[in-house]
Structures are given as structure tokens and as C-alpha cells.
Motif scaffolding. Structure first.
Motif, short mmCIF file in Angstrom:
data_model
loop_
_atom_site.label_atom_id
_atom_site.label_comp_id
_atom_site.label_asym_id
_atom_site.label_seq_id
_atom_site.Cartn_x
_atom_site.Cartn_y
_atom_site.Cartn_z
N ILE A 42 0.84 -1.20 0.00
CA ILE A 42 0.00 0.00 0.00
C ILE A 42 0.88 1.25 0.00
CG2 ILE A 42 -1.76 1.29 1.26
CD1 ILE A 42 -2.79 -1.36 2.34
N SER A 43 0.65 2.12 -0.98
CA SER A 43 1.44 3.35 -1.08
C SER A 43 0.97 4.37 -0.04
CB SER A 43 1.32 3.95 -2.49
OG SER A 43 -0.02 4.33 -2.75
N ILE A 44 1.90 5.23 0.37
CA ILE A 44 1.60 6.27 1.36
C ILE A 44 1.98 7.62 0.77
CG2 ILE A 44 1.93 7.02 3.75
CD1 ILE A 44 2.96 4.25 4.41
N PRO A 45 1.15 8.19 -0.09
CA PRO A 45 1.47 9.48 -0.71
C PRO A 45 1.19 10.64 0.25
CG PRO A 45 -0.67 8.74 -1.46
CD PRO A 45 -0.14 7.65 -0.57
N TYR A 46 1.98 11.71 0.13
CA TYR A 46 1.69 12.93 0.86
C TYR A 46 0.30 13.44 0.44
CZ TYR A 46 2.39 17.64 2.69
OH TYR A 46 2.27 18.82 3.38
N PRO A 47 -0.57 13.91 1.35
CA PRO A 47 -0.30 14.42 2.68
C PRO A 47 -0.21 13.38 3.79
CG PRO A 47 -2.62 14.70 2.20
CD PRO A 47 -1.99 14.13 0.95
N PHE A 48 -0.30 12.10 3.45
CA PHE A 48 -0.18 11.06 4.46
C PHE A 48 1.28 10.79 4.76
CE2 PHE A 48 -4.26 10.34 2.42
CZ PHE A 48 -5.10 10.10 3.49
N GLY A 275 4.86 13.93 -10.80
CA GLY A 275 5.05 13.94 -9.36
C GLY A 275 3.74 14.15 -8.63
N ASN A 276 3.84 14.39 -7.35
CA ASN A 276 2.70 14.72 -6.50
C ASN A 276 2.58 16.24 -6.50
OD1 ASN A 276 1.05 15.38 -4.28
ND2 ASN A 276 1.63 13.52 -3.18
N PRO A 277 1.51 16.80 -7.07
CA PRO A 277 1.42 18.26 -7.21
C PRO A 277 1.50 19.01 -5.90
CG PRO A 277 -0.70 17.22 -7.64
CD PRO A 277 0.31 16.12 -7.58
N TYR A 278 1.19 18.37 -4.78
CA TYR A 278 1.19 19.05 -3.49
C TYR A 278 2.54 18.95 -2.79
CZ TYR A 278 -3.49 19.02 -5.06
OH TYR A 278 -4.58 19.18 -5.86
N LEU A 279 3.48 18.29 -3.46
CA LEU A 279 4.88 18.34 -3.05
C LEU A 279 5.69 19.16 -4.05
CD1 LEU A 279 5.58 14.65 -1.93
CD2 LEU A 279 5.32 16.67 -0.48
N GLY A 280 5.17 19.27 -5.26
CA GLY A 280 5.87 19.99 -6.31
C GLY A 280 6.11 19.11 -7.52
N CYS A 281 5.68 19.58 -8.67
CA CYS A 281 5.88 18.82 -9.90
C CYS A 281 7.29 19.09 -10.45
CB CYS A 281 4.83 19.22 -10.93
SG CYS A 281 3.13 18.96 -10.40
N VAL A 282 7.85 18.09 -11.12
CA VAL A 282 9.18 18.24 -11.72
C VAL A 282 9.08 17.88 -13.18
CG1 VAL A 282 10.38 17.77 -9.56
CG2 VAL A 282 9.78 15.87 -11.06
N SER A 283 10.01 18.38 -13.97
CA SER A 283 10.02 18.09 -15.40
C SER A 283 10.35 16.63 -15.65
CB SER A 283 11.04 18.99 -16.12
OG SER A 283 10.69 20.34 -15.97
N LYS A 284 9.64 16.02 -16.60
CA LYS A 284 9.93 14.65 -16.96
C LYS A 284 11.27 14.57 -17.64
CE LYS A 284 5.19 12.96 -17.59
NZ LYS A 284 4.23 12.40 -18.58
#
Length: 287
Positions: A42-48, A275-284
Motif C-alpha cells: 500500500i502506497s503512502i502518498p503525501y499528505p499522508f 510527481g505529487n502536485p502538493y509536493l511539487g511537480c518536476v520536469s519529466k
């Protein structure tokens, strides 16, 4: 329920919904750097997160119990066990409430008040059994629910908030209704619809992910006798001040949802970013 789209110049609050929050590819970082991003499968993505520096606030703290195999995951704030977290939704184990079911103990009501979580609009309220009136009564002035019948070929249709929900059951011993938007309390009642008809037999009711309901045999109460839970979808709200909007890599819009005074946000990484937009997206990175 139709969405009313009205745009505003300043955001107030962020509302994450399964259809609104799009996480990027599985290999893009979903958790904060140095934070545990999985518990078992089970993945734990931010905000978790599992520790103070990894989650947004205590409401999103995850408990990873690795003393059992496979590991079990819980949202500490709600004490609900997690089955999956992705696409801006947490799928958790939901209770099955029952009446007159031999050898079965009814599930425990759920109260999410005081937390940022609520039941997603992607859930359906289901009742299984003969001659039932199932009601959601803890949702304010409006009462929602549905009636089942004992007739074998009854074409069951439910009207809720002016929206017609074509049942996913034949109408024999079951009925389905749309769960009210942003509901936080699940404490249903099971009543006998017609006192002159047979009211014996096992009666069940639950709130469940509509995708799961579509592939389940909800006409048959016996099929659920051994089930301990059903999958139910949670969404949540976040304060917009706690994340950073980057117009270069993120695409966001916000609008009012009908029957709500909360501004809802739709955010994703722009094309060419991940990426996770609420951590910040990065260029592919292209290889």
C-alpha cells in the motif's frame, strides 16, 4: 448531482476528490524525501505519512503495522484500515450493518466529524434483504435512503436530491441510493417497509465504492454473510496555505460544487511534468 462551475480569483480551501486529484506515474516520488512511501503493497502518498515530518498534520498520520503479514495500514485519526490510497482517495474498510442475521454481529457506525475526511460521492448506499426501508438519518434536515421489495422482478429506481439512480440490483431483495455529498456520519436505520409482508430474514446495509458494487452480487444477502467489511472511499479537505502553487508546472482550477459552500480544487502536474502536485511537480526526464 450536477456540478456548478463558478470561478474565483483567490483560493480558500482545497478539496481532494477521486476524480479531481490526479497523481502522476507510479515511479514519480509521491512521499516527502526520506519518508516511508509504502507499507507492504500500500502506497503512502503525501499528505499522508508515518512520522511527524512526513505527514501534513496529525489527521493524515498513518500507522503501519508490520507485526502481521501482510502489513496492515490504518489512518490513526479515524482508526479505519486502509486498502489503497491513490488518485486523491483513500479506500478503507467500511462496516456492514445487519439485522436478524444468524451468527452475524452488526458493524460499528462511523463518525468522521472533527476530522478532514468525509465519504466520497463515489460511494453508494446499499440495502440487501426483503421488505426493507433503509435510511441515512444523521445527515441534517434531508433524509436519504431506499426501499427494497419482495417482488421478484421489480424495476427499482431511486430518486435522491433530484437525481435518478438506476439500481445495480434487480430490485429483488435489494436497493441502491446515492450517498449524500460530504457525509461524515454513517449510522443507518433498517426498518420494515410493509408490515403486512414477510419481514423475516437477514437484512444488511452498507456504504461502498460504486465500482465495487457494480461487480457484486447485491441481490443475495447470503453472499454477504461471511463478509467482514466492504470497501468505502474517503476524500478529504486541506488548507490551501499549506502547499505551494507553481504555475509553471501545475495546472489548477477551483469552483463551487452544488450543495456546498466549499471551494473545490482540481490540480495536476502540467504536461511535461510529473510527481505529487502538493509536493511539487518536476520536469519529466526523457531517455
Amino acid at each position: 448531482m450536477k456540478m456548478a462551475y463558478r470561478y474565483f480569483s483567490s483560493p480558500i480551501i482545497l478539496l481532494l476528490l477521486p476524480t479531481l486529484f490526479q497523481l502522476a506515474r507510479a515511479d514519480a516520488p509521491m512521499a516527502k524525501p526520506g519518508c516511508q512511501d509504502h507499507c507492504g503493497n500500500i502506497s503512502i502518498p503525501y499528505p499522508f505519512g508515518t512520522t511527524k515530518d512526513c505527514y501534513l498534520d496529525e489527521s493524515f498520520e498513518i500507522v503501519c503495522d508490520e507485526t502481521v503479514s501482510p502489513p496492515r495500514v490504518f489512518i490513526r485519526k479515524t482508526n479505519m484500515e486502509v486498502l489503497n490510497i491513490e488518485d486523491g482517495a483513500a479506500v478503507v474498510k467500511g462496516p456492514i450493518m445487519s439485522s436478524n442475521c444468524s451468527g452475524r454481529q452488526s458493524g460499528t457506525p462511523v463518525n468522521l466529524e472533527g476530522s478532514p475526511f468525509f465519504f466520497s460521492f463515489g460511494n453508494l448506499f446499499v440495502a440487501v434483504g426483503c421488505n426493507i426501508r433503509a435510511l441515512l438519518t444523521e445527515i441534517g434536515p434531508q433524509v436519504s435512503g431506499c426501499d427494497s421489495t419482495c417482488a421478484p422482478y421489480y424495476n427499482q429506481t431511486t430518486i435522491i436530491y433530484g437525481n435518478e439512480i438506476n439500481s445495480l440490483c434487480s430490485g429483488k431483495h435489494c436497493c441502491v441510493a446515492r450517498a449524500p455529498y460530504r457525509m461524515q456520519v454513517f449510522y443507518p436505520s433498517l426498518e420494515t417497509k410493509n408490515e403486512s409482508q414477510d419481514s423475516s430474514g437477514c437484512k444488511l446495509t452498507f456504504l461502498a465504492d460504486q465500482k465495487w458494487v457494480a461487480f457484486s452480487d447485491i441481490n443475495n444477502a447470503q453472499a454477504f454473510q461471511d463478509w467482514e467489511y466492504v470497501p468505502v472511499v474517503l476524500a478529504w479537505v486541506m488548507d490551501y496555505k499549506l502547499w505551494k502553487y507553481d504555475p509553471k508546472t501545475m495546472s489548477c482550477k477551483y469552483f463551487l460544487l452544488e450543495h456546498s459552500v466549499t471551494l473545490a480544487y482540481e490540480c495536476s502536474c502540467r504536461e511535461g511534468s510529473e510527481g505529487n502536485p502538493y509536493l511539487g511537480c518536476v520536469s519529466k526526464v526523457t531517455v
